[in-house]
Design a protein around this motif. Structure first.
Motif, PDB file in Angstrom:
ATOM      1  N   VAL A  20      -6.550  -7.636  -1.145  1.00  0.00           N
ATOM      2  CA  VAL A  20      -5.804  -7.284  -0.044  1.00  0.00           C
ATOM      3  C   VAL A  20      -6.695  -7.572   1.287  1.00  0.00           C
ATOM      4  O   VAL A  20      -6.282  -7.765   2.397  1.00  0.00           O
ATOM      5  CB  VAL A  20      -5.511  -5.494  -0.031  1.00  0.00           C
TER       6      VAL A  20
ATOM      7  N   GLY B  25      -0.912   2.304   4.790  1.00  0.00           N
ATOM      8  CA  GLY B  25       0.217   1.495   4.810  1.00  0.00           C
ATOM      9  C   GLY B  25       0.990   1.726   6.056  1.00  0.00           C
ATOM     10  O   GLY B  25       1.728   0.943   6.561  1.00  0.00           O
TER      11      GLY B  25
ATOM     12  N   THR C 205      -5.727   5.830  -9.865  1.00  0.00           N
ATOM     13  CA  THR C 205      -5.656   6.161  -8.499  1.00  0.00           C
ATOM     14  C   THR C 205      -5.765   7.884  -8.938  1.00  0.00           C
ATOM     15  O   THR C 205      -6.091   8.338  -9.993  1.00  0.00           O
ATOM     16  CB  THR C 205      -4.121   6.095  -7.955  1.00  0.00           C
TER      17      THR C 205
ATOM     18  N   ASN D 117      -9.436  -1.908  -9.151  1.00  0.00           N
ATOM     19  CA  ASN D 117      -9.250  -1.583  -7.918  1.00  0.00           C
ATOM     20  C   ASN D 117     -10.081  -2.225  -6.924  1.00  0.00           C
ATOM     21  O   ASN D 117      -9.764  -2.581  -5.739  1.00  0.00           O
ATOM     22  CB  ASN D 117      -9.511  -0.110  -7.754  1.00  0.00           C
TER      23      ASN D 117
ATOM     24  N   PHE E 197     -11.624  -3.217   3.957  1.00  0.00           N
ATOM     25  CA  PHE E 197     -11.090  -3.382   2.511  1.00  0.00           C
ATOM     26  C   PHE E 197     -12.165  -4.070   1.979  1.00  0.00           C
ATOM     27  O   PHE E 197     -12.457  -3.682   0.515  1.00  0.00           O
ATOM     28  CB  PHE E 197      -9.448  -3.945   2.323  1.00  0.00           C
TER      29      PHE E 197
ATOM     30  N   SER F 229      -8.968  -4.447  -3.768  1.00  0.00           N
ATOM     31  CA  SER F 229      -9.461  -4.152  -2.643  1.00  0.00           C
ATOM     32  C   SER F 229      -9.819  -5.520  -1.888  1.00  0.00           C
ATOM     33  O   SER F 229      -9.704  -5.898  -0.993  1.00  0.00           O
ATOM     34  CB  SER F 229     -10.606  -3.084  -2.462  1.00  0.00           C
TER      35      SER F 229
ATOM     36  N   LEU G 118       0.796  -1.266  -0.068  1.00  0.00           N
ATOM     37  CA  LEU G 118       0.206   0.111   0.107  1.00  0.00           C
ATOM     38  C   LEU G 118       1.030   1.110   0.063  1.00  0.00           C
ATOM     39  O   LEU G 118       0.453   2.150  -0.669  1.00  0.00           O
ATOM     40  CB  LEU G 118      -0.945   0.018   1.036  1.00  0.00           C
TER      41      LEU G 118
ATOM     42  N   GLY H  41       0.748   4.192  -2.945  1.00  0.00           N
ATOM     43  CA  GLY H  41       0.371   5.686  -2.531  1.00  0.00           C
ATOM     44  C   GLY H  41       1.807   6.340  -3.292  1.00  0.00           C
ATOM     45  O   GLY H  41       1.507   7.528  -3.474  1.00  0.00           O
TER      46      GLY H  41
ATOM     47  N   SER I 275      -3.942   5.447   0.741  1.00  0.00           N
ATOM     48  CA  SER I 275      -3.233   4.393   0.649  1.00  0.00           C
ATOM     49  C   SER I 275      -1.761   4.193   1.750  1.00  0.00           C
ATOM     50  O   SER I 275      -1.468   3.493   2.100  1.00  0.00           O
ATOM     51  CB  SER I 275      -2.771   3.897  -0.646  1.00  0.00           C
TER      52      SER I 275
END
Length: 187
Positions: A139, A83, A71, A132, A108, A136, A44, A48, A79
């Motif tokens: 993750v 993270g 993004t 995405n 998530f 999600s 993450l 980011g 993110s």
């Protein structure tokens, strides 16, 4: 070791374990929780940072791509924050890392469903696309698996601290046997 709490009025019906009970400092399960938090935190954080380096608009929804995912600045900052939170869980370790992995994993998965509903709407402020949403979900499931490992199962081994906490009447200390005295080894 773990403490037990009985719910009021639950005389003898069963014992309940609290999620904030501590593992022994050197317990091997803590390594799994730390590894999961660190690995997902690294992924993450990298996503980011790459998003911010790309200088995408903060709430831009046109869909700039970084590492195969869409993004914008808001998603990149979010993110990085998550993270860093996972890295903090990795440093703390133990049940904190486990609980953090489970909670963020569920968040998530929930985020995947919410953003799936918002894909083609004007409320898609994080510029999510289907990849995405899938990311999600993946993750989220990985974080939950790392967090629940050795903690949630019907077949926990009897030396597991969570099993011992749930079955204190059956849990007895395992005597330490020297190498020469081990029953399965030749003398």
């Amino acid at each position: 070791m773990a403490t037990h709490t009985l719910h009021p009025g639950a005389k003898g019906r069963g014992r309940h374990i609290r999620l904030d009970e501590e593992l022994p400092v050197d317990h091997r399960l803590s390594k799994v929780y730390r590894a999961g938090a660190g690995l997902m935190g690294l992924v993450l954080l990298a996503f980011g940072v790459l998003g911010l380096i790309d200088k995408v608009g903060f709430f831009d929804t046109r869909g700039d791509t970084v590492a195969g995912l869409n993004t914008n600045g808001a998603l990149s900052v979010l993110s990085i924050a998550v993270g860093l939170l996972l890295f903090a869980g990795m440093v703390i370790g133990g049940n904190t890392a486990s609980t953090l992995n489970m909670v963020l994993g569920a968040a998530f998965v929930l985020s995947g469903f919410v953003n799936l509903a918002l894909l083609d709407s004007r409320y898609n402020f994080l510029a999510f696309r289907i990849q995405n949403v899938l990311f999600s979900f993946v993750v989220g499931v990985l974080l939950m698996a790392f967090g629940m490992y050795g903690r949630v199962s019907g077949g926990l081994p009897h030396d597991n601290p969570y099993w011992k906490a749930r079955h204190p009447d059956q849990a007895r200390p395992i005597p330490r046997v020297g190498r020469a005295q081990h029953p399965g080894r030749a003398r």
